[in-house]
Design a protein around this motif. Structure first.
Motif, PDB file in Angstrom:
ATOM      1  N   ASP A 297      64.899  30.241  21.362  1.00  0.00           N
ATOM      2  CA  ASP A 297      65.099  31.011  22.592  1.00  0.00           C
ATOM      3  C   ASP A 297      63.777  31.311  23.292  1.00  0.00           C
ATOM      4  O   ASP A 297      63.708  31.329  24.525  1.00  0.00           O
TER       5      ASP A 297
ATOM      6  N   LEU B 222      66.580  22.890  28.669  1.00  0.00           N
ATOM      7  CA  LEU B 222      67.339  22.523  29.858  1.00  0.00           C
ATOM      8  C   LEU B 222      68.760  22.095  29.496  1.00  0.00           C
ATOM      9  O   LEU B 222      69.729  22.469  30.173  1.00  0.00           O
ATOM     10  N   GLU B 223      68.883  21.340  28.427  1.00  0.00           N
ATOM     11  CA  GLU B 223      70.196  20.833  28.021  1.00  0.00           C
ATOM     12  C   GLU B 223      71.153  21.958  27.654  1.00  0.00           C
ATOM     13  O   GLU B 223      72.355  21.870  27.932  1.00  0.00           O
ATOM     14  N   ARG B 224      70.621  23.030  27.055  1.00  0.00           N
ATOM     15  CA  ARG B 224      71.510  24.132  26.665  1.00  0.00           C
ATOM     16  C   ARG B 224      71.518  25.278  27.672  1.00  0.00           C
ATOM     17  O   ARG B 224      72.135  26.311  27.446  1.00  0.00           O
ATOM     18  N   GLY B 225      70.786  25.123  28.766  1.00  0.00           N
ATOM     19  CA  GLY B 225      70.899  26.079  29.856  1.00  0.00           C
ATOM     20  C   GLY B 225      69.849  27.148  29.954  1.00  0.00           C
ATOM     21  O   GLY B 225      69.955  28.040  30.795  1.00  0.00           O
ATOM     22  N   GLY B 226      68.802  27.081  29.123  1.00  0.00           N
ATOM     23  CA  GLY B 226      67.748  28.071  29.308  1.00  0.00           C
ATOM     24  C   GLY B 226      66.887  28.306  28.088  1.00  0.00           C
ATOM     25  O   GLY B 226      67.134  27.794  26.998  1.00  0.00           O
TER      26      GLY B 226
ATOM     27  N   TYR C  93      60.385  24.211  36.725  1.00  0.00           N
ATOM     28  CA  TYR C  93      61.594  24.508  35.954  1.00  0.00           C
ATOM     29  C   TYR C  93      62.067  25.963  36.044  1.00  0.00           C
ATOM     30  O   TYR C  93      63.101  26.303  35.472  1.00  0.00           O
TER      31      TYR C  93
ATOM     32  N   GLN D 152      65.578  26.584  36.945  1.00  0.00           N
ATOM     33  CA  GLN D 152      66.553  25.819  36.158  1.00  0.00           C
ATOM     34  C   GLN D 152      66.820  26.470  34.807  1.00  0.00           C
ATOM     35  O   GLN D 152      67.242  25.814  33.858  1.00  0.00           O
ATOM     36  N   GLY D 153      66.539  27.761  34.724  1.00  0.00           N
ATOM     37  CA  GLY D 153      66.823  28.501  33.499  1.00  0.00           C
ATOM     38  C   GLY D 153      65.665  28.611  32.532  1.00  0.00           C
ATOM     39  O   GLY D 153      65.803  29.216  31.466  1.00  0.00           O
TER      40      GLY D 153
END
Length: 255
Positions: free
Chosen positions: A80, A124-128, A167, A170-171
């Protein structure tokens, strides 16, 4: 960002700011605090104190950083928050040898590039996710008597800016830590040097400032508030700022 139940990696966690960050995140209830350092014993001590997980990493090596990220992501939990905190100080100017310049460049700059290269696509793939880069007030101002340090910390700030621009919508949260002197192995014996002109902060104070900035999705983390005024003076009149820095240099060289 909610620190509770999160997975957080801290490089340079054996001592100083890194240890302060690891302690703070554990106190906030993070599920996993990965204490990473080239000093394996130091990382293990920090991890044992907080119930964290010790990992050995050499941030001068892309392969080592990639392996750390891969191990945590596949064997522990998705990351995270990654605190790219490890760094070194190299004193000197024109006389500094090329290999010393290359080493500090790899550790203070390329380590951040390698971290982002192998972590940002996952985030990015999991949103943040969030990346905290430890730079220095030297990256916003400069460092008298330490050209390699001032130059590489400028580059670290510049790369963090690029990450945020590219970025940040983009989260991917990006924060860059730019303190002046903090009590650590790096500043041992420098209590009366130019680096400590505005006081020597404790790692715990710096960790608190980082948490507050990350919670508020703020890019710039300035545990020494005077740094903002110095930045404003620099941009308002660059020539006057350089003259002032020359006077500061003379003051400490005379001392």
């Amino acid at each position: 960002m909610n620190f509770k139940d999160s997975c957080i990696v801290v490089t340079g966690a054996a001592s100083g700011i890194g240890k302060g960050l690891a302690n703070k995140f554990a106190a906030l209830g993070a599920s996993h605090v990965i204490c990473a350092d080239i000093d394996a014993d130091g990382a293990a001590r920090t991890a044992a104190e907080i119930g964290g997980i010790a990992k050995t990493v050499d941030v001068a090596s892309e392969d080592s950083i990639q392996a750390l990220i891969e191990t945590v992501e596949t064997q522990i939990a998705p990351i995270d928050l990654f605190c790219a905190n490890a760094g070194i100080l190299t004193l000197g100017g024109l006389e500094v040898e090329n290999d010393a310049w290359q080493r500090i460049w790899d550790i203070n700059v390329m380590s951040h590039v390698w971290t982002a290269r192998h972590l940002v696509p996952r985030m990015l793939e999991r949103g943040g996710g969030h990346i905290l880069t430890t730079a220095s007030a030297a990256g916003l101002l400069n460092q008298i008597g330490a050209a390699p340090y001032g130059v590489t910390k400028h580059a670290a700030v510049g790369f963090a800016e690029w990450l945020a621009i590219t970025y940040g919508d983009q989260g991917i949260g990006v924060s860059v830590l730019c303190p002046q002197a903090v009590r650590s192995e790096m500043t041992r014996g420098m209590e009366n040097s130019v680096a400590s002109v505005d006081g020597l902060l404790e790692p715990e104070d710096v960790a608190n400032a980082c948490v507050e900035a990350i919670e508020n999705q703020r890019f710039l983390v300035l545990p020494h508030p005077k740094v903002m005024g110095y930045m404003q003076a620099k941009t308002a009149n660059y020539d006057r700022w350089i003259t002032g820095m020359q006077k500061l240099r003379d003051r400490f060289e005379a001392g």
